[in-house]
Design a protein around this motif. Structure first.
Motif, PDB file in Angstrom:
ATOM      1  N   ALA A  20     -11.566  46.117 -32.624  1.00 25.32           N
ATOM      2  CA  ALA A  20     -11.121  45.390 -31.432  1.00 25.32           C
ATOM      3  C   ALA A  20     -12.283  44.757 -30.674  1.00 25.32           C
ATOM      4  CB  ALA A  20     -10.381  46.347 -30.511  1.00 25.32           C
ATOM      5  N   ASP A  21     -11.943  43.846 -29.797  1.00 23.63           N
ATOM      6  CA  ASP A  21     -12.910  43.291 -28.847  1.00 23.63           C
ATOM      7  C   ASP A  21     -13.180  44.359 -27.792  1.00 23.63           C
ATOM      8  OD1 ASP A  21     -14.195  42.069 -26.719  1.00 23.63           O
ATOM      9  OD2 ASP A  21     -13.241  40.131 -27.108  1.00 23.63           O
ATOM     10  N   ALA A  22     -14.335  44.981 -27.905  1.00 21.49           N
ATOM     11  CA  ALA A  22     -14.571  46.193 -27.109  1.00 21.49           C
ATOM     12  C   ALA A  22     -14.584  45.900 -25.612  1.00 21.49           C
ATOM     13  CB  ALA A  22     -15.890  46.836 -27.531  1.00 21.49           C
ATOM     14  N   LEU A  56     -18.068  53.328 -25.998  1.00 23.00           N
ATOM     15  CA  LEU A  56     -17.188  54.317 -26.620  1.00 23.00           C
ATOM     16  C   LEU A  56     -15.974  53.657 -27.256  1.00 23.00           C
ATOM     17  CD1 LEU A  56     -17.394  57.162 -23.966  1.00 23.00           C
ATOM     18  CD2 LEU A  56     -18.392  57.113 -26.251  1.00 23.00           C
ATOM     19  N   VAL A  57     -15.451  52.642 -26.581  1.00 26.86           N
ATOM     20  CA  VAL A  57     -14.305  51.933 -27.160  1.00 26.86           C
ATOM     21  C   VAL A  57     -14.701  51.288 -28.483  1.00 26.86           C
ATOM     22  CG1 VAL A  57     -12.808  49.929 -26.850  1.00 26.86           C
ATOM     23  CG2 VAL A  57     -13.083  51.561 -24.993  1.00 26.86           C
ATOM     24  N   ALA A  58     -15.894  50.744 -28.524  1.00 27.49           N
ATOM     25  CA  ALA A  58     -16.350  50.093 -29.752  1.00 27.49           C
ATOM     26  C   ALA A  58     -16.442  51.090 -30.905  1.00 27.49           C
ATOM     27  CB  ALA A  58     -17.715  49.448 -29.506  1.00 27.49           C
ATOM     28  N   ARG A  59     -16.775  52.334 -30.580  1.00 28.47           N
ATOM     29  CA  ARG A  59     -16.902  53.318 -31.644  1.00 28.47           C
ATOM     30  C   ARG A  59     -15.549  53.891 -32.046  1.00 28.47           C
ATOM     31  NH1 ARG A  59     -21.280  57.624 -31.669  1.00 28.47           N
ATOM     32  NH2 ARG A  59     -21.200  57.932 -29.420  1.00 28.47           N
ATOM     33  N   SER A 111       1.289  46.107 -32.134  1.00 28.38           N
ATOM     34  CA  SER A 111       1.534  45.608 -33.483  1.00 28.38           C
ATOM     35  C   SER A 111       1.783  44.109 -33.600  1.00 28.38           C
ATOM     36  CB  SER A 111       2.734  46.341 -34.095  1.00 28.38           C
ATOM     37  OG  SER A 111       3.926  45.927 -33.448  1.00 28.38           O
ATOM     38  N   ASP A 112       1.097  43.281 -32.805  1.00 27.52           N
ATOM     39  CA  ASP A 112       1.013  41.878 -33.177  1.00 27.52           C
ATOM     40  C   ASP A 112      -0.341  41.278 -32.794  1.00 27.52           C
ATOM     41  OD1 ASP A 112       3.384  41.284 -30.557  1.00 27.52           O
ATOM     42  OD2 ASP A 112       1.263  41.747 -30.453  1.00 27.52           O
ATOM     43  N   GLY A 113      -0.972  41.883 -31.817  1.00 31.17           N
ATOM     44  CA  GLY A 113      -2.312  41.417 -31.458  1.00 31.17           C
ATOM     45  C   GLY A 113      -3.350  42.071 -32.345  1.00 31.17           C
ATOM     46  N   GLU A 114      -4.150  42.927 -31.787  1.00 27.92           N
ATOM     47  CA  GLU A 114      -5.164  43.726 -32.513  1.00 27.92           C
ATOM     48  C   GLU A 114      -6.067  42.867 -33.363  1.00 27.92           C
ATOM     49  OE1 GLU A 114      -6.670  47.618 -33.217  1.00 27.92           O
ATOM     50  OE2 GLU A 114      -5.117  46.888 -31.884  1.00 27.92           O
ATOM     51  N   PHE A 141      -7.638  34.908 -17.474  1.00 21.77           N
ATOM     52  CA  PHE A 141      -6.736  35.966 -17.049  1.00 21.77           C
ATOM     53  C   PHE A 141      -5.703  36.286 -18.132  1.00 21.77           C
ATOM     54  CE2 PHE A 141      -3.107  37.461 -14.409  1.00 21.77           C
ATOM     55  CZ  PHE A 141      -3.722  38.577 -13.894  1.00 21.77           C
ATOM     56  N   GLU A 142      -5.252  35.273 -18.833  1.00 26.85           N
ATOM     57  CA  GLU A 142      -4.195  35.464 -19.823  1.00 26.85           C
ATOM     58  C   GLU A 142      -4.651  36.368 -20.967  1.00 26.85           C
ATOM     59  OE1 GLU A 142      -1.120  34.535 -19.397  1.00 26.85           O
ATOM     60  OE2 GLU A 142      -1.670  33.647 -17.484  1.00 26.85           O
ATOM     61  N   ARG A 143      -5.899  36.236 -21.341  1.00 27.21           N
ATOM     62  CA  ARG A 143      -6.380  37.101 -22.421  1.00 27.21           C
ATOM     63  C   ARG A 143      -6.333  38.559 -22.004  1.00 27.21           C
ATOM     64  NH1 ARG A 143     -11.988  35.903 -24.810  1.00 27.21           N
ATOM     65  NH2 ARG A 143     -11.306  37.496 -26.277  1.00 27.21           N
TER      66      ARG A 143
END
Lengths: 192, 192
Positions: free
Chosen positions: B141-143, B133-136, A189-192, A175-177
Motif C-alpha cells: 500500500a501507499d504507506a 510501521l504501516v509500510a512494514r 476489495s477494489d482499491g488496494e 482530499f478525494e484520495r
DNA sequence: ACCAGACGTAGACAGTGTCTACGGACACCT
DNA sequence: AGGTGTCCGTAGACACTGTCTACGTCTGGT
C-alpha cells in the motif's frame, strides 16, 4: 432563509448558524448573536437560560442539516450499497470541511443535554444508516462495531484535515484520495 | 515535577499542563494560570505576548509528552511490526482519552504557529513512525496515505469516545474492542 | 376598564484578555 | 561609591463577555 417575523427563538438559532459558518466558532458570542438578531443582550435569556443552551440549539440544527445532506446524497447515488456508502462518506466529509466551525461546535464535550433530548442522540439516525450500509457491504462483520470505527475514521479525517495536519503529513492536498483510501480499507476489495 | 525556581516561562507551561489535566480546557484562563503560578495576571505577557501563545506552548508540551509515551510503548512491545503498531495505537488512544482536555487543546484550529515552529509540525515525528510501521505491515500500500487514514481513525475514535457518542452508538463500553476493530481493519487478516 | 402575563430593555456585577505606566532589584561601568 | 541601564514583575485601566434583576410595554381575556 426566512428569519423575519418567525419568533425570536428560531431567529437566534438562524443567526447563530449563519454566524458560525461565516466567522467561526469563537464568534458565537451571546451578545453578538443578540446584536445580529436585532435584540438586546438580555433577550435570549427568555428562551435559552444560558449561553450553552443556545449553542446546543445551534448544534442541534447542525445535526439535522447534516442528516438532510447525507440523506439526499445517499438517495441520489442509486441502489448499490457500496455506492451509497461512498456517497454518505463524501457528504459527511464535505460537511465537516465546509462547515468546519459548525462541525466543531456539534462535537464539543461541554454541550451535553439541553431541552428534552441529549445532543449525542442526534447522531444516532445518521449512524444507523451507516451501520445498515456496512452490514450490506460486509455481511460477515459486526456491523455496529465496524460502523463505529468507520464513523470515527470519517470524523477524524474531517477534523485533522480541517486542522491542517493531515495534508501536511500525507503530503497531498487531494482530499478525494484520502476519502478513497478510507473507503477502500473499510468497503474493501477494489482499491488496494 | 520541578516547577520551583525554574524560570517563570517553564512554570507557566507546567501549571497549564497540570490545570488542563485536572479541570479541563475551559479552565485554562490566562489569569488562572498566572494565579496558580503565583504571579500577577500581567506577568505572562513578558514571555507570551498573547494568551494563545501560552496555550500553544502548553499544547506543544502535550505533543512531546505524547511522543514520549508512544515511543516507550512501542519499544516495550518487541520487534514485531504488527505488535508495535498495536502498541502505538493503544498508547495514542490512551493519551487521547486520559488526557482528554490536553488532546483537545493540541488540535484546536486557532493555535497555529507560535515561536519558530508551527504546532502541526509537532505531530510529524509521531506520524513518521506510524507510516514506517504501516509500510512494514502492508508492503503493497501507499504507506503515507494509509498511515494518514489510520491516524485519522485513531484520532476520531479518541475524540468520539471522549465525546461519549461512540460507545452510545456502538452499544458497548469496551474500549479495547473498538481499538481491535480498527487494528483489524488496517493491519488486517487476523480479526474480521 | 382593568388586570395578568408574555416579551424585550437597561443596567449592574464579576470575570476575561490586552495594554500602559510604574517600581524595584541586580549587574556593570567610570 | 555613585550613577545607569535593563530585566522582570505589579497595578490599574479599558473594552468585552455571561449572568442576574428590576423595569417598561404591549397584548388578550373577562
Amino acid at each position: 432563509m426566512g428569519d423575519s417575523e418567525a419568533g425570536l427563538r428560531e431567529r437566534l438559532v438562524d443567526v447563530g448558524a449563519e454566524l458560525v459558518a461565516a466567522e467561526g466558532l469563537q464568534a458565537l458570542t451571546l451578545r453578538e448573536i443578540a446584536r445580529r438578531a436585532g435584540v438586546s443582550h438580555g433577550a435570549p435569556r427568555r428562551y435559552f437560560p444560558t449561553h450553552r443552551e443556545l449553542l446546543s440549539a445551534i448544534a442541534r440544527r447542525g445535526f439535522t442539516e447534516l442528516a438532510e445532506r447525507v440523506g439526499r446524497a445517499e438517495e441520489e447515488s442509486g441502489p448499490d450499497p457500496r455506492a451509497r456508502l461512498a456517497a454518505l462518506a463524501r457528504a459527511y466529509l464535505r460537511f465537516a470541511v465546509e462547515q468546519h466551525g459548525m462541525h466543531e461546535l456539534m462535537f464539543r464535550h461541554d454541550l451535553l443535554e439541553s431541552g428534552h433530548l441529549g445532543l449525542r442522540e442526534h447522531s444516532l439516525p445518521l449512524f444507523g444508516r451507516l451501520v445498515e450500509l456496512v452490514a450490506r457491504v460486509r455481511p460477515g462483520a459486526d456491523a455496529r462495531l465496524v460502523g463505529g470505527a468507520l464513523w470515527a475514521n470519517l470524523h477524524g479525517v474531517g477534523r485533522l484535515w480541517g486542522w491542517g495536519g493531515l495534508q501536511l503529513a500525507v503530503g497531498t492536498d487531494d482530499f478525494e484520495r484520502m476519502v478513497d483510501t478510507v473507503l477502500a480499507v473499510y468497503a474493501g476489495s477494489d482499491g488496494e
